[in-house]
Design a protein around this motif. Structure first.
Motif, PDB file in Angstrom:
ATOM      1  N   SER A  72       0.805  -1.222   0.000  1.00  0.00           N
ATOM      2  CA  SER A  72       0.000   0.000   0.000  1.00  0.00           C
ATOM      3  C   SER A  72       0.835   1.266   0.000  1.00  0.00           C
ATOM      4  O   SER A  72       0.284   2.359  -0.052  1.00  0.00           O
ATOM      5  CB  SER A  72      -0.931   0.016   1.218  1.00  0.00           C
ATOM      6  OG  SER A  72      -0.193  -0.187   2.421  1.00  0.00           O
ATOM      7  N   PHE A 187      -9.495  -0.518  -2.216  1.00  0.00           N
ATOM      8  CA  PHE A 187      -9.550  -0.494  -0.754  1.00  0.00           C
ATOM      9  C   PHE A 187      -8.964  -1.794  -0.233  1.00  0.00           C
ATOM     10  O   PHE A 187      -9.197  -2.866  -0.808  1.00  0.00           O
ATOM     11  CB  PHE A 187     -10.996  -0.329  -0.267  1.00  0.00           C
ATOM     12  CG  PHE A 187     -11.133  -0.387   1.228  1.00  0.00           C
ATOM     13  CD1 PHE A 187     -10.891   0.736   2.003  1.00  0.00           C
ATOM     14  CD2 PHE A 187     -11.491  -1.574   1.859  1.00  0.00           C
ATOM     15  CE1 PHE A 187     -11.015   0.680   3.386  1.00  0.00           C
ATOM     16  CE2 PHE A 187     -11.609  -1.636   3.240  1.00  0.00           C
ATOM     17  CZ  PHE A 187     -11.375  -0.503   4.003  1.00  0.00           C
ATOM     18  N   SER A 188      -8.200  -1.690   0.830  1.00  0.00           N
ATOM     19  CA  SER A 188      -7.618  -2.893   1.441  1.00  0.00           C
ATOM     20  C   SER A 188      -7.521  -2.708   2.944  1.00  0.00           C
ATOM     21  O   SER A 188      -7.338  -1.580   3.440  1.00  0.00           O
ATOM     22  CB  SER A 188      -6.231  -3.185   0.856  1.00  0.00           C
ATOM     23  OG  SER A 188      -5.307  -2.166   1.203  1.00  0.00           O
ATOM     24  N   HIS A 189      -7.649  -3.816   3.649  1.00  0.00           N
ATOM     25  CA  HIS A 189      -7.533  -3.810   5.109  1.00  0.00           C
ATOM     26  C   HIS A 189      -6.953  -5.145   5.536  1.00  0.00           C
ATOM     27  O   HIS A 189      -7.344  -6.201   5.011  1.00  0.00           O
ATOM     28  CB  HIS A 189      -8.891  -3.583   5.772  1.00  0.00           C
ATOM     29  CG  HIS A 189      -8.838  -3.659   7.277  1.00  0.00           C
ATOM     30  ND1 HIS A 189      -8.400  -2.598   8.053  1.00  0.00           N
ATOM     31  CD2 HIS A 189      -9.155  -4.657   8.131  1.00  0.00           C
ATOM     32  CE1 HIS A 189      -8.460  -2.945   9.336  1.00  0.00           C
ATOM     33  NE2 HIS A 189      -8.910  -4.190   9.403  1.00  0.00           N
ATOM     34  N   ASP A 198      -2.991  -3.481  12.597  1.00  0.00           N
ATOM     35  CA  ASP A 198      -3.736  -3.563  11.347  1.00  0.00           C
ATOM     36  C   ASP A 198      -3.398  -2.363  10.471  1.00  0.00           C
ATOM     37  O   ASP A 198      -2.952  -1.316  10.959  1.00  0.00           O
ATOM     38  CB  ASP A 198      -5.247  -3.637  11.593  1.00  0.00           C
ATOM     39  CG  ASP A 198      -5.773  -2.433  12.348  1.00  0.00           C
ATOM     40  OD1 ASP A 198      -6.017  -1.389  11.717  1.00  0.00           O
ATOM     41  OD2 ASP A 198      -5.926  -2.523  13.591  1.00  0.00           O
ATOM     42  N   GLU A 199      -3.610  -2.544   9.167  1.00  0.00           N
ATOM     43  CA  GLU A 199      -3.374  -1.509   8.164  1.00  0.00           C
ATOM     44  C   GLU A 199      -4.632  -1.321   7.334  1.00  0.00           C
ATOM     45  O   GLU A 199      -5.322  -2.288   7.007  1.00  0.00           O
ATOM     46  CB  GLU A 199      -2.218  -1.885   7.227  1.00  0.00           C
ATOM     47  CG  GLU A 199      -0.843  -1.770   7.827  1.00  0.00           C
ATOM     48  CD  GLU A 199       0.259  -2.027   6.815  1.00  0.00           C
ATOM     49  OE1 GLU A 199      -0.073  -2.307   5.646  1.00  0.00           O
ATOM     50  OE2 GLU A 199       1.440  -1.944   7.180  1.00  0.00           O
ATOM     51  N   THR A 200      -4.905  -0.071   6.992  1.00  0.00           N
ATOM     52  CA  THR A 200      -6.036   0.270   6.154  1.00  0.00           C
ATOM     53  C   THR A 200      -5.569   1.251   5.091  1.00  0.00           C
ATOM     54  O   THR A 200      -4.894   2.237   5.411  1.00  0.00           O
ATOM     55  CB  THR A 200      -7.177   0.905   6.964  1.00  0.00           C
ATOM     56  OG1 THR A 200      -7.569   0.015   8.008  1.00  0.00           O
ATOM     57  CG2 THR A 200      -8.370   1.203   6.072  1.00  0.00           C
ATOM     58  N   SER A 201      -5.898   0.992   3.847  1.00  0.00           N
ATOM     59  CA  SER A 201      -5.518   1.894   2.763  1.00  0.00           C
ATOM     60  C   SER A 201      -6.643   1.960   1.751  1.00  0.00           C
ATOM     61  O   SER A 201      -7.375   0.983   1.540  1.00  0.00           O
ATOM     62  CB  SER A 201      -4.222   1.417   2.083  1.00  0.00           C
ATOM     63  OG  SER A 201      -4.408   0.162   1.458  1.00  0.00           O
ATOM     64  N   ASN A 224      -2.075   3.022   9.857  1.00  0.00           N
ATOM     65  CA  ASN A 224      -1.649   1.800  10.542  1.00  0.00           C
ATOM     66  C   ASN A 224      -1.594   2.057  12.037  1.00  0.00           C
ATOM     67  O   ASN A 224      -1.318   3.185  12.487  1.00  0.00           O
ATOM     68  CB  ASN A 224      -0.289   1.300  10.028  1.00  0.00           C
ATOM     69  CG  ASN A 224       0.860   2.194  10.421  1.00  0.00           C
ATOM     70  OD1 ASN A 224       1.206   3.135   9.710  1.00  0.00           O
ATOM     71  ND2 ASN A 224       1.486   1.916  11.558  1.00  0.00           N
ATOM     72  N   GLU A 295      -0.851   7.987  10.130  1.00  0.00           N
ATOM     73  CA  GLU A 295      -2.041   8.225   9.300  1.00  0.00           C
ATOM     74  C   GLU A 295      -1.744   9.377   8.367  1.00  0.00           C
ATOM     75  O   GLU A 295      -1.230  10.417   8.788  1.00  0.00           O
ATOM     76  CB  GLU A 295      -3.254   8.540  10.164  1.00  0.00           C
ATOM     77  CG  GLU A 295      -4.528   8.720   9.364  1.00  0.00           C
ATOM     78  CD  GLU A 295      -5.737   9.007  10.253  1.00  0.00           C
ATOM     79  OE1 GLU A 295      -6.872   8.886   9.777  1.00  0.00           O
ATOM     80  OE2 GLU A 295      -5.522   9.356  11.436  1.00  0.00           O
TER      81      GLU A 295
END
Length: 297
Positions: A72, A187-189, A198-201, A224, A295
């Protein structure tokens, strides 16, 4: 004799006419090919070379490889490459506080981030407002969204003769996407089953083009959570003596020690697990940041 001579002139005229037709067709074909030549972008040195030298080694990571990697951000992608993996600087994976959390830089072959030149579309970009170790300037590659990248060109040879001392280790040229028409949303998590991480992008790419111009809008988001040493078991403690290492716990902590009449006396409030002779030691390992929270938009 006279008749034969006339036939020869006629043959010569026909031959000339045929040659002119071939030449005209060849010229027309050359012009057509010249109009169909694709645009070629060259990354590297402009210095004249002799015949004994070849082209400099360049690694290219194209758009398909970037998408298949699943990473990401650009830092995660480059730290997997042999030429930049061991030297890529990042606030991830360490607990240093010499720069802002979430920053990352490229360091080819471990020469340092200030010895690797980073270009965007062949042009220099501004360095990060935060320096690594207070003195080393670098380009924050995490500020470049992966969704905007068409390909990454890595010149693994030194190019200081052309670009200056900041290209001693090499050059990384990031080519951005252009002439994009349409919309693309991703979108990915992901998270871990051990430490609470955890990671969110997410990214949105929108573009439109006309015969005379084009416009592209890219929105990128990444977040993250943090991992502290307390979640890393034996790898998150400064006391490695039980595992065959050294006890590196600090002798300066709370509770501490008292010096009475020149003798060191342990604080009566020192927990039993922190008592080491007449010294109360402090295990700072569990409080360190293995991966700091970040972030960015």
């Amino acid at each position: 004799m006279k008749t034969s001579f006339k036939y020869s002139l006629c043959a010569l005229a026909l031959g000339s006419l045929g040659y002119s037709s071939v030449a005209l067709a060849q010229q027309t074909e050359d012009q057509t090919n010249a109009q169909q030549v694709e645009r070629i972008e060259v990354t590297g040195s402009r210095i004249k070379r002799n015949d004994l030298e070849g082209s400099a080694p360049i690694d290219i990571i194209n758009r398909d490889e970037i998408a298949k990697s699943g990473f990401s951000n650009l830092q995660q992608l480059l730290e997997r490459t042999p030429v930049a993996g061991t030297g890529t600087f990042s606030t991830r994976g360490n607990n240093q506080d010499s720069t802002a959390n979430g920053g990352a830089a490229i360091s080819l072959r471990g020469f340092g981030s200030d010895a690797t030149l980073v270009l965007i579309n062949g042009r220099r970009v501004a360095v990060s407002a935060f320096a690594e170790n207070i003195a080393n300037s670098f380009v924050d590659i995490n500020s470049i969204p992966v969704a905007a990248i068409e390909r990454v060109e890595i010149l693994k040879d030194g190019a200081s003769a052309v670009y200056g001392s900041d290209a001693v280790a090499g050059v990384v040229n990031i080519i951005l996407r252009k002439d994009f028409d349409g919309a693309e949303l991703s979108f990915s998590h992901g998270g871990t089953t051990g430490p609470s991480y955890d990671e969110t992008s997410a990214s949105l790419v929108w573009g439109t083009e006309t015969e005379d111009a084009n416009a592209t809008l890219i929105l990128d988001y990444f977040k993250n959570t943090a991992i502290t040493g307390a979640e890393m078991g034996r790898f998150g403690t400064a006391n490695q003596a039980p595992y065959g290492g050294q006890d590196l716990r600090s002798s300066r902590g709370f509770p501490g020690n008292f010096i009475v009449n020149g003798e060191t006396r342990i604080d009566p409030g020192c927990p039993a697990g922190q008592a080491f002779g007449q010294t109360c030691v402090f295990d700072y390992g569990p409080f360190g940041m293995v991966i700091p929270a970040a972030e960015r938009v």
